[in-house]
Write a protein that holds these residues in place. Structure first.
Motif, PDB file in Angstrom:
ATOM      1  N   GLN A  45       0.816  -1.196   0.000  1.00 51.50           N
ATOM      2  CA  GLN A  45       0.000   0.000   0.000  1.00 51.50           C
ATOM      3  C   GLN A  45       0.862   1.264   0.000  1.00 51.50           C
ATOM      4  O   GLN A  45       0.404   2.311  -0.418  1.00 51.50           O
ATOM      5  N   GLN A  46       2.097   1.185   0.440  1.00 48.89           N
ATOM      6  CA  GLN A  46       2.957   2.357   0.454  1.00 48.89           C
ATOM      7  C   GLN A  46       3.388   2.742  -0.950  1.00 48.89           C
ATOM      8  O   GLN A  46       3.732   3.880  -1.199  1.00 48.89           O
ATOM      9  N   ARG A  47       3.368   1.829  -1.873  1.00 42.17           N
ATOM     10  CA  ARG A  47       3.814   2.088  -3.234  1.00 42.17           C
ATOM     11  C   ARG A  47       2.631   2.569  -4.058  1.00 42.17           C
ATOM     12  O   ARG A  47       1.861   1.784  -4.578  1.00 42.17           O
ATOM     13  N   THR A  48       2.465   3.883  -4.147  1.00 42.70           N
ATOM     14  CA  THR A  48       1.338   4.447  -4.876  1.00 42.70           C
ATOM     15  C   THR A  48       1.814   5.442  -5.911  1.00 42.70           C
ATOM     16  O   THR A  48       2.997   5.755  -5.995  1.00 42.70           O
ATOM     17  N   PHE A  49       0.869   5.946  -6.666  1.00 45.90           N
ATOM     18  CA  PHE A  49       1.163   6.979  -7.646  1.00 45.90           C
ATOM     19  C   PHE A  49       1.648   8.244  -6.944  1.00 45.90           C
ATOM     20  O   PHE A  49       1.374   8.460  -5.765  1.00 45.90           O
ATOM     21  N   ILE A  50       2.303   9.094  -7.690  1.00 44.07           N
ATOM     22  CA  ILE A  50       2.676  10.408  -7.168  1.00 44.07           C
ATOM     23  C   ILE A  50       1.475  11.315  -7.407  1.00 44.07           C
ATOM     24  O   ILE A  50       1.087  11.556  -8.545  1.00 44.07           O
ATOM     25  N   GLN A  51       0.874  11.739  -6.332  1.00 43.16           N
ATOM     26  CA  GLN A  51      -0.352  12.510  -6.415  1.00 43.16           C
ATOM     27  C   GLN A  51      -0.201  13.815  -5.651  1.00 43.16           C
ATOM     28  O   GLN A  51       0.893  14.157  -5.222  1.00 43.16           O
ATOM     29  N   ARG A  80       3.539   8.811 -12.835  1.00 42.87           N
ATOM     30  CA  ARG A  80       4.493   7.716 -12.751  1.00 42.87           C
ATOM     31  C   ARG A  80       5.814   8.173 -13.367  1.00 42.87           C
ATOM     32  O   ARG A  80       6.014   9.363 -13.598  1.00 42.87           O
ATOM     33  N   LEU A  81       6.695   7.236 -13.634  1.00 39.46           N
ATOM     34  CA  LEU A  81       8.002   7.560 -14.219  1.00 39.46           C
ATOM     35  C   LEU A  81       7.840   8.291 -15.550  1.00 39.46           C
ATOM     36  O   LEU A  81       7.076   7.863 -16.408  1.00 39.46           O
ATOM     37  N   GLY A 106       7.956  19.764 -13.231  1.00 40.88           N
ATOM     38  CA  GLY A 106       8.986  18.775 -12.938  1.00 40.88           C
ATOM     39  C   GLY A 106       8.700  17.471 -13.654  1.00 40.88           C
ATOM     40  O   GLY A 106       7.549  17.152 -13.944  1.00 40.88           O
ATOM     41  N   VAL A 107       9.751  16.713 -13.936  1.00 40.89           N
ATOM     42  CA  VAL A 107       9.631  15.391 -14.553  1.00 40.89           C
ATOM     43  C   VAL A 107      10.017  14.356 -13.508  1.00 40.89           C
ATOM     44  O   VAL A 107      11.088  14.454 -12.891  1.00 40.89           O
ATOM     45  N   VAL A 108       9.157  13.370 -13.302  1.00 39.01           N
ATOM     46  CA  VAL A 108       9.426  12.307 -12.331  1.00 39.01           C
ATOM     47  C   VAL A 108      10.484  11.383 -12.917  1.00 39.01           C
ATOM     48  O   VAL A 108      10.265  10.758 -13.961  1.00 39.01           O
ATOM     49  N   VAL A 109      11.655  11.327 -12.270  1.00 40.91           N
ATOM     50  CA  VAL A 109      12.747  10.485 -12.772  1.00 40.91           C
ATOM     51  C   VAL A 109      12.949   9.235 -11.924  1.00 40.91           C
ATOM     52  O   VAL A 109      13.574   8.285 -12.377  1.00 40.91           O
ATOM     53  N   ARG A 110      12.434   9.227 -10.698  1.00 41.72           N
ATOM     54  CA  ARG A 110      12.476   8.023  -9.856  1.00 41.72           C
ATOM     55  C   ARG A 110      11.158   7.935  -9.105  1.00 41.72           C
ATOM     56  O   ARG A 110      10.705   8.930  -8.534  1.00 41.72           O
ATOM     57  N   ALA A 111      10.564   6.746  -9.115  1.00 43.33           N
ATOM     58  CA  ALA A 111       9.302   6.537  -8.410  1.00 43.33           C
ATOM     59  C   ALA A 111       9.362   5.207  -7.678  1.00 43.33           C
ATOM     60  O   ALA A 111       9.910   4.228  -8.177  1.00 43.33           O
ATOM     61  N   ALA A 112       8.788   5.183  -6.488  1.00 39.00           N
ATOM     62  CA  ALA A 112       8.796   3.963  -5.681  1.00 39.00           C
ATOM     63  C   ALA A 112       7.801   2.936  -6.201  1.00 39.00           C
ATOM     64  O   ALA A 112       7.892   1.762  -5.872  1.00 39.00           O
ATOM     65  N   MET A 113       6.854   3.363  -7.007  1.00 33.75           N
ATOM     66  CA  MET A 113       5.875   2.433  -7.566  1.00 33.75           C
ATOM     67  C   MET A 113       6.509   1.651  -8.722  1.00 33.75           C
ATOM     68  O   MET A 113       7.117   2.257  -9.609  1.00 33.75           O
ATOM     69  N   LYS A 124      11.770  -0.186 -10.176  1.00 28.95           N
ATOM     70  CA  LYS A 124      11.269   0.667  -9.103  1.00 28.95           C
ATOM     71  C   LYS A 124      12.463   1.159  -8.302  1.00 28.95           C
ATOM     72  O   LYS A 124      13.509   0.522  -8.271  1.00 28.95           O
ATOM     73  N   PHE A 125      12.282   2.295  -7.659  1.00 28.67           N
ATOM     74  CA  PHE A 125      13.363   2.927  -6.924  1.00 28.67           C
ATOM     75  C   PHE A 125      12.977   3.048  -5.456  1.00 28.67           C
ATOM     76  O   PHE A 125      11.829   2.843  -5.081  1.00 28.67           O
TER      77      PHE A 125
END
Length: 168
Positions: A45-51, A80-81, A106-113, A124-125
């Motif tokens: 559940q911790q791995r979600t979209f960047i919102q 997402r990425l 900004g551009v998402v370059v690393r995402a935990a999802m 995933k990062f």
């Protein structure tokens, strides 16, 4: 008759303790399995979209350290990425190009999802990171720190890839 009743009582007592021990072990096993599954679900559940209101690390030398996502420009769920977001600078270095409180793209370059790749693998990062860009899509900073996924090439962010130290 007395001997047989006492021996049956002994068998019943030993049987009960034996089976109760098995039940207690099974109950403990089920509890630990349930606890592990709950921890696994919480981890997922911790791995979600960047919102909205997601805090992200800035991995370029624009002067910002942390930003908060105001809006994801693509998709209803979030970014997402490789997606572009609108973000507000929360922490900045003194004397940098970017000041605290400013709003930038900004551009998402690393995402935990995790994101699936064409070959069946996933990338995933450990953290969520962003590179700040201007209105024309060019990076504000001149260096990008840490790994950057090659999926940015498909999203037309080739300049970020050329500035990156390591392409994952």
């Amino acid at each position: 008759m007395a001997a047989s009743s006492s021996s049956s009582w002994l068998v019943r007592a030993v049987g009960r303790s034996f089976f109760s021990g098995l039940c207690n072990n099974a109950d403990g096993l089920m509890r630990s399995t349930h606890k592990m599954m709950c921890n696994h679900l919480l981890f997922q559940q911790q791995r979600t979209f960047i919102q909205m209101r997601t805090s992200l690390k800035v991995v370029d030398n624009s002067g910002a350290k942390r930003v908060a996502c105001i809006q994801a420009l693509k998709g209803k769920k979030g970014a997402r990425l490789g997606d572009t977001i609108v973000c507000s600078v929360k922490e900045a270095q003194p004397g940098g190009k970017v000041k605290k409180g400013e709003v930038h793209y900004g551009v998402v370059v690393r995402a935990a999802m995790p994101r699936g790749r064409c070959d069946g693998s996933e990338v995933k990062f450990d953290d969520n990171a962003v590179v700040l860009i201007n209105k024309h899509g060019e990076p504000i900073g001149t260096r990008v720190f840490g790994p950057v996924p090659h999926e940015l090439r498909k999203k037309k962010h080739v300049k970020i890839l050329s500035l990156a130290e390591h392409i994952a």
